[in-house]
Design a protein around this motif. Structure first.
Motif, PDB file in Angstrom:
ATOM      1  N   PHE A   1       0.830  -1.208   0.000  1.00 21.96           N
ATOM      2  CA  PHE A   1       0.000   0.000   0.000  1.00 21.96           C
ATOM      3  C   PHE A   1       0.866   1.262   0.000  1.00 21.96           C
ATOM      4  O   PHE A   1       0.563   2.233  -0.689  1.00 21.96           O
ATOM      5  CB  PHE A   1      -0.937  -0.006   1.211  1.00 21.96           C
ATOM      6  N   VAL A   2       1.951   1.244   0.782  1.00 17.61           N
ATOM      7  CA  VAL A   2       2.863   2.395   0.783  1.00 17.61           C
ATOM      8  C   VAL A   2       3.467   2.591  -0.603  1.00 17.61           C
ATOM      9  O   VAL A   2       3.546   3.713  -1.117  1.00 17.61           O
ATOM     10  CB  VAL A   2       3.961   2.200   1.841  1.00 17.61           C
TER      11      VAL A   2
ATOM     12  N   LEU B   1       3.105   5.933  -3.194  1.00 20.45           N
ATOM     13  CA  LEU B   1       4.256   6.647  -3.750  1.00 20.45           C
ATOM     14  C   LEU B   1       4.272   6.568  -5.275  1.00 20.45           C
ATOM     15  O   LEU B   1       4.646   7.534  -5.959  1.00 20.45           O
ATOM     16  CB  LEU B   1       5.550   6.070  -3.169  1.00 20.45           C
ATOM     17  N   GLN B   2       3.862   5.438  -5.825  1.00 18.78           N
ATOM     18  CA  GLN B   2       3.794   5.315  -7.278  1.00 18.78           C
ATOM     19  C   GLN B   2       2.679   6.183  -7.848  1.00 18.78           C
ATOM     20  O   GLN B   2       2.804   6.736  -8.940  1.00 18.78           O
ATOM     21  CB  GLN B   2       3.606   3.847  -7.665  1.00 18.78           C
ATOM     22  N   LYS B   3       1.587   6.301  -7.113  1.00 17.49           N
ATOM     23  CA  LYS B   3       0.486   7.166  -7.546  1.00 17.49           C
ATOM     24  C   LYS B   3       0.934   8.621  -7.592  1.00 17.49           C
ATOM     25  O   LYS B   3       0.595   9.367  -8.516  1.00 17.49           O
ATOM     26  CB  LYS B   3      -0.682   6.998  -6.580  1.00 17.49           C
ATOM     27  N   LEU B   4       1.723   9.021  -6.599  1.00 19.24           N
ATOM     28  CA  LEU B   4       2.161  10.410  -6.524  1.00 19.24           C
ATOM     29  C   LEU B   4       3.347  10.705  -7.446  1.00 19.24           C
ATOM     30  O   LEU B   4       3.433  11.789  -8.022  1.00 19.24           O
ATOM     31  CB  LEU B   4       2.542  10.755  -5.080  1.00 19.24           C
ATOM     32  N   LEU B   5       4.266   9.727  -7.565  1.00 22.00           N
ATOM     33  CA  LEU B   5       5.535   9.986  -8.254  1.00 22.00           C
ATOM     34  C   LEU B   5       5.721   9.190  -9.530  1.00 22.00           C
ATOM     35  O   LEU B   5       6.733   9.367 -10.211  1.00 22.00           O
ATOM     36  CB  LEU B   5       6.698   9.671  -7.295  1.00 22.00           C
ATOM     37  N   GLY B   6       4.798   8.304  -9.849  1.00 22.56           N
ATOM     38  CA  GLY B   6       4.976   7.459 -11.021  1.00 22.56           C
ATOM     39  C   GLY B   6       5.991   6.366 -10.742  1.00 22.56           C
ATOM     40  O   GLY B   6       6.180   5.940  -9.599  1.00 22.56           O
ATOM     41  N   PRO B   7       6.700   5.883 -11.767  1.00 18.10           N
ATOM     42  CA  PRO B   7       7.673   4.803 -11.568  1.00 18.10           C
ATOM     43  C   PRO B   7       8.758   5.137 -10.551  1.00 18.10           C
ATOM     44  O   PRO B   7       9.320   4.252  -9.917  1.00 18.10           O
ATOM     45  CB  PRO B   7       8.271   4.611 -12.971  1.00 18.10           C
TER      46      PRO B   7
ATOM     47  N   ILE C   1      -7.263   5.227  -1.760  1.00 14.64           N
ATOM     48  CA  ILE C   1      -8.617   5.351  -2.308  1.00 14.64           C
ATOM     49  C   ILE C   1      -8.923   6.801  -2.660  1.00 14.64           C
ATOM     50  O   ILE C   1      -9.457   7.102  -3.738  1.00 14.64           O
ATOM     51  CB  ILE C   1      -9.636   4.795  -1.301  1.00 14.64           C
ATOM     52  N   VAL C   2      -8.571   7.732  -1.782  1.00 24.23           N
ATOM     53  CA  VAL C   2      -8.829   9.148  -2.040  1.00 24.23           C
ATOM     54  C   VAL C   2      -8.051   9.626  -3.261  1.00 24.23           C
ATOM     55  O   VAL C   2      -8.586  10.334  -4.128  1.00 24.23           O
ATOM     56  CB  VAL C   2      -8.470   9.991  -0.798  1.00 24.23           C
ATOM     57  N   LEU C   3      -6.792   9.238  -3.346  1.00 24.51           N
ATOM     58  CA  LEU C   3      -5.990   9.648  -4.498  1.00 24.51           C
ATOM     59  C   LEU C   3      -6.565   9.106  -5.797  1.00 24.51           C
ATOM     60  O   LEU C   3      -6.580   9.784  -6.820  1.00 24.51           O
ATOM     61  CB  LEU C   3      -4.544   9.166  -4.327  1.00 24.51           C
ATOM     62  N   ASP C   4      -7.043   7.872  -5.749  1.00 22.64           N
ATOM     63  CA  ASP C   4      -7.578   7.278  -6.968  1.00 22.64           C
ATOM     64  C   ASP C   4      -8.876   7.963  -7.407  1.00 22.64           C
ATOM     65  O   ASP C   4      -9.146   8.109  -8.591  1.00 22.64           O
ATOM     66  CB  ASP C   4      -7.835   5.787  -6.738  1.00 22.64           C
ATOM     67  N   LEU C   5      -9.661   8.418  -6.428  1.00 21.39           N
ATOM     68  CA  LEU C   5     -10.921   9.081  -6.765  1.00 21.39           C
ATOM     69  C   LEU C   5     -10.713  10.521  -7.221  1.00 21.39           C
ATOM     70  O   LEU C   5     -11.419  11.018  -8.099  1.00 21.39           O
ATOM     71  CB  LEU C   5     -11.856   9.063  -5.546  1.00 21.39           C
ATOM     72  N   ARG C   6      -9.733  11.192  -6.641  1.00 16.93           N
ATOM     73  CA  ARG C   6      -9.590  12.626  -6.879  1.00 16.93           C
ATOM     74  C   ARG C   6      -8.390  12.990  -7.742  1.00 16.93           C
ATOM     75  O   ARG C   6      -8.205  14.161  -8.049  1.00 16.93           O
ATOM     76  CB  ARG C   6      -9.462  13.362  -5.549  1.00 16.93           C
ATOM     77  N   ARG C   7      -7.585  12.041  -8.085  1.00 11.75           N
ATOM     78  CA  ARG C   7      -6.373  12.362  -8.847  1.00 11.75           C
ATOM     79  C   ARG C   7      -6.285  11.438 -10.050  1.00 11.75           C
ATOM     80  O   ARG C   7      -5.537  10.465 -10.050  1.00 11.75           O
ATOM     81  CB  ARG C   7      -5.134  12.202  -7.955  1.00 11.75           C
TER      82      ARG C   7
ATOM     83  N   TYR D   1      -0.385   2.162   9.674  1.00 13.34           N
ATOM     84  CA  TYR D   1       0.155   2.261   8.317  1.00 13.34           C
ATOM     85  C   TYR D   1      -0.860   1.742   7.305  1.00 13.34           C
ATOM     86  O   TYR D   1      -1.129   2.375   6.282  1.00 13.34           O
ATOM     87  CB  TYR D   1       1.444   1.446   8.200  1.00 13.34           C
ATOM     88  N   LEU D   2      -1.404   0.553   7.591  1.00 16.96           N
ATOM     89  CA  LEU D   2      -2.319  -0.077   6.646  1.00 16.96           C
ATOM     90  C   LEU D   2      -3.585   0.754   6.460  1.00 16.96           C
ATOM     91  O   LEU D   2      -4.017   1.014   5.326  1.00 16.96           O
ATOM     92  CB  LEU D   2      -2.681  -1.484   7.133  1.00 16.96           C
ATOM     93  N   GLY D   3      -4.183   1.183   7.562  1.00  9.65           N
ATOM     94  CA  GLY D   3      -5.425   1.939   7.464  1.00  9.65           C
ATOM     95  C   GLY D   3      -5.243   3.278   6.775  1.00  9.65           C
ATOM     96  O   GLY D   3      -6.023   3.639   5.880  1.00  9.65           O
ATOM     97  N   VAL D   4      -4.214   4.009   7.165  1.00  9.14           N
ATOM     98  CA  VAL D   4      -3.976   5.325   6.553  1.00  9.14           C
ATOM     99  C   VAL D   4      -3.617   5.166   5.083  1.00  9.14           C
ATOM    100  O   VAL D   4      -4.113   5.913   4.220  1.00  9.14           O
ATOM    101  CB  VAL D   4      -2.870   6.067   7.320  1.00  9.14           C
ATOM    102  N   ALA D   5      -2.757   4.190   4.774  1.00  6.87           N
ATOM    103  CA  ALA D   5      -2.347   3.996   3.383  1.00  6.87           C
ATOM    104  C   ALA D   5      -3.534   3.603   2.515  1.00  6.87           C
ATOM    105  O   ALA D   5      -3.677   4.093   1.380  1.00  6.87           O
ATOM    106  CB  ALA D   5      -1.259   2.926   3.298  1.00  6.87           C
ATOM    107  N   ALA D   6      -4.399   2.729   3.013  1.00  4.66           N
ATOM    108  CA  ALA D   6      -5.576   2.327   2.236  1.00  4.66           C
ATOM    109  C   ALA D   6      -6.490   3.524   1.980  1.00  4.66           C
ATOM    110  O   ALA D   6      -6.983   3.725   0.859  1.00  4.66           O
ATOM    111  CB  ALA D   6      -6.331   1.224   2.962  1.00  4.66           C
ATOM    112  N   ALA D   7      -6.713   4.339   3.015  1.00  5.07           N
ATOM    113  CA  ALA D   7      -7.582   5.513   2.852  1.00  5.07           C
ATOM    114  C   ALA D   7      -6.989   6.508   1.866  1.00  5.07           C
ATOM    115  O   ALA D   7      -7.687   7.032   0.983  1.00  5.07           O
ATOM    116  CB  ALA D   7      -7.807   6.177   4.217  1.00  5.07           C
ATOM    117  N   VAL D   8      -5.685   6.766   2.001  1.00  4.96           N
ATOM    118  CA  VAL D   8      -5.034   7.717   1.084  1.00  4.96           C
ATOM    119  C   VAL D   8      -5.065   7.200  -0.343  1.00  4.96           C
ATOM    120  O   VAL D   8      -5.302   7.956  -1.291  1.00  4.96           O
ATOM    121  CB  VAL D   8      -3.588   7.980   1.548  1.00  4.96           C
TER     122      VAL D   8
END
Length: 680
Positions: A563-564, A568-574, A651-657, A642-649
């Protein structure tokens, strides 16, 4: 009628994506299984196996008693001078000289610290039982900056990873061209740069060995990195993209565990024989003998490493220059009409990506050299939790040599309760007339020996009697006598976590997706079960009664890292994969404490460990298996947060970014992910 083709196309695309996802995750499971099987089976049970040992004098009952229960390969020498010379050249792990009024036991710590800890007590105990006086003579002692002989293994990490990554990154920077007229020169040139950097950092910077070894070790480092880099490039030239995976499997997954940094003859025989054929074991032998034995007996490792380097160069030359030249000659003789000459490539523009790739490789190699060496080369206890019952001058004397955090207990039962709850590493029980040192082997592989040595010296200095006693709430598994397995199995769990996210990104072309969190969670459950089955039932690395509770812990560790990595891949790519490796492997893994324990880490690594998943994952595994879950509250809470925060982040990133497709292929992702962290 016009609506059916799009539906069919969509269904076909969905099936194709599902197949790519399944293949990607299957590849990760295979890599994890191979790594777990190799690491644990090679290093879980480090005991003498056909260990070269010299004998001098008439047949000794002491030698016979030890040889009957210890795996020694005895070689007779005519006199003390001959056996001493063999030990000084690194040919023997020890020797026993019998005859006369007393015997002499020769130990060679630089050959294997853990080999010495097996052999010396066995001979001293046998000599005591048989009434033979014996003195101990040390040849090739370890340096104060390398008290447990870890430096050789730690040096192998940056050299091996540097050579591998150089070949992989140059291959990618050159758009999949594995062989070119200049490829061998570039890789050999980088190998020299990497060797200089590693030598400067480990020797002059950290002080893991004396500055007098800088120049003798430099050509060794250069040869090791060159051999790996050139052999990797050669395999890429022969089999294409899959060559990078083949190199990772051969040199790191299979070649790393039998490198023999703790002693080649402590390995299982089949692993020792496999290691002879691959660069890592030859590299370890070469570095160890240059560092401690004056460069004697290094012809075999030199031959092996030069063969890899020369063979790699020859293959690169064939594919990059000789074969193209022959093809051009055949075309010229064929009288075919000449095609219009293509514009010559801009070499300067092609060189820039390669230089950038090598710069990234150099940074990674420097981080491996700095982080692992600084964290582990000279373990020394700081505020080691320790209990005391009663008063004794032995404790005060011992505290002059080892840093203890002492807690008094009313009686031995209370002290053992603290041991049951993983709160102390040992205790001194004093009754006024006698002293008993109780050590807990399941807490640390190093602390029992460290405590015993310090307290025995203190008892001798104060004229007190001392008995050493071992106590383990849950006895160590027969195939894990040193408590190493949890640290070993942590590596494939960490690597599987970020590999799963990385290869999913490669398979789908996106760092996240509607079902990405569910896919990663499902993979974590399967992955945790696979590692649990391999280590518990196949390799018998921990008691089978702990199988079911260990499965969710393994799955939790994989899920947290996955999840971490996905965030990071969502924010920074590869680039997020690289950042994950740096955070989890280059900072998290060295700060985990491992089998030695957190008190043996330097201050920086002790302080950052609680904030990163590897420390918490290791403590959760280790204390669940050997201490019935005592002392796991903080570790479990941290991982769940870690798991809970990472999962929430995520999901939010995928919906809004929303994101564009990420152009990463699975081979590149796997080649970057597989080796990093597979510490030999």
């Amino acid at each position: 009628m016009t609506s059916r083709p799009p539906r069919a196309s969509s269904a076909a695309g969905g099936r194709s994506a599902a197949v790519r996802t399944a293949v990607a995750l299957g590849l990760v499971l295979f890599a994890q299984a191979m790594l777990a099987l190799s690491l644990v089976s090679a290093q879980q049970l480090l005991v003498p196996r056909n260990m070269p040992f010299g004998v001098v004098g008439p047949p000794s009952p002491v030698v016979a008693a030890v040889a009957s229960r210890t795996g020694l390969a005895l070689t007779a020498y005519p006199d003390t001078s001959a056996v001493t010379g063999a030990a000084e050249q690194g040919e023997l792990y020890g020797a026993y000289v019998s005859g006369g009024s007393s015997d002499t036991l020769i130990v060679v710590p630089a050959k294997s610290f853990f080999g010495q800890t097996e052999v010396e007590p066995a001979f001293l105990a046998a000599a005591h039982d048989l009434g033979r006086p014996v003195t101990v003579q040390t040849i090739a002692p370890l340096a104060a900056t390398d008290p447990v002989g870890a430096v050789t293994s730690l040096l192998l990490l940056p050299l091996l990873i540097g050579g591998y990554l150089a070949a992989v990154l140059v291959y990618k920077a050159a758009h999949g061209t594995a062989a070119a007229p200049w490829r061998a020169v570039i890789l050999a040139g980088y190998a020299l740069v990497g060797a200089v950097l590693t030598d400067l950092i480990a020797g002059l910077g950290i002080g893991a060995y004396s500055s007098s070894h800088f120049w003798p070790l430099l050509p060794c480092f250069w040869l090791v990195t060159s051999a790996v880099a050139l052999a990797a490039a050669a395999l890429q030239a022969m089999v294409g993209r899959m060559g990078t995976l083949l190199v990772a499997v051969l040199f790191i997954v299979i070649g790393g565990p039998p490198a023999g940094g703790l002693g080649t003859y402590l390995l299982p025989v089949y692993w020792r024989n496999i290691g002879v054929l691959l660069p890592p074991q030859s590299a370890v032998t070469l570095i160890n003998h240059v560092l401690y034995f004056g460069g004697s007996d290094i012809s075999t490792p030199l031959v092996v490493l030069f063969l890899y380097a020369f063979a790699g160069t020859a293959v690169i030359a064939w594919y990059g220059r000789i074969r193209p030249a022959r093809a051009a000659a055949r075309e010229a003789h064929g009288a075919a009409p000449a095609a219009p000459a293509a514009a010559p490539p801009d070499r300067r523009r092609g060189l820039i990506p390669i230089l950038v790739a090598l710069g990234v490789c150099a940074v990674m190699q420097c981080l491996f050299a700095t982080n692992y060496m600084s964290a582990s080369h000279a373990p020394k206890a700081t505020d080691l939790p320790f209990g005391t019952v009663g008063t004794s001058p032995v404790l005060a004397a011992a505290e002059q040599a080892i840093s203890l955090k002492v807690t008094p207990y009313p009686d031995e039962a209370a002290a053992k309760t603290a041991m049951d709850q993983a709160r102390i590493f040992g205790a001194l029980v004093s009754t006024g007339t006698s002293n008993t040192l109780i050590v807990v082997p399941s807490m640390s592989d190093l602390a029992p020996l460290d405590l015993a040595v310090r307290f025995e010296a203190a008892a001798k200095a104060t004229g007190q009697t001392l008995t050493v006693q071992q106590y383990a709430p849950t006895p160590l598994a027969p195939k894990d006598p040193f408590g190493l397995v949890q640290g070993l199995m942590l590596v494939p769990l960490l690597i599987g976590g970020y590999m799963s996210s990385t290869l999913l990104m490669a398979a789908t072309g996106r760092a996240a997706g509607r079902w990405r969190a569910a896919q990663l969670a499902g993979f974590a459950l399967v992955s945790g079960l696979l590692i649990d089955v391999i280590v518990c039932y196949w390799l018998q690395g921990f008691p089978s009664g702990k199988f079911w509770i260990t499965w969710p812990i393994c799955a939790l560790i994989v899920a947290v890292v996955a999840f971490v990595a996905a965030i990071l891949q969502k924010l920074l790519g590869p680039v997020g994969t690289l950042v994950t490796v740096v955070v989890i492997v280059l900072f998290g893994n060295p700060s985990s404490g491992g089998a030695s324990g957190v008190p043996y880490l330097p201050a920086f690594w002790r302080d950052i460990g609680p904030w990163l998943p590897p420390r918490n994952g290791y403590l959760l595994l280790h204390r669940t298996i050997y201490f019935d879950g005592h002392g796991t509250g903080q570790a479990l809470t941290t991982l769940l947060v870690y798991l809970g925060v990472a999962a929430a982040v995520l999901i939010v990133l995928d919906l809004r970014r929303p994101e564009a497709a990420v152009p990463v292929d699975a081979t590149e992702a796997a080649s970057m992910a597989v080796p990093i962290g597979a510490t030999p």
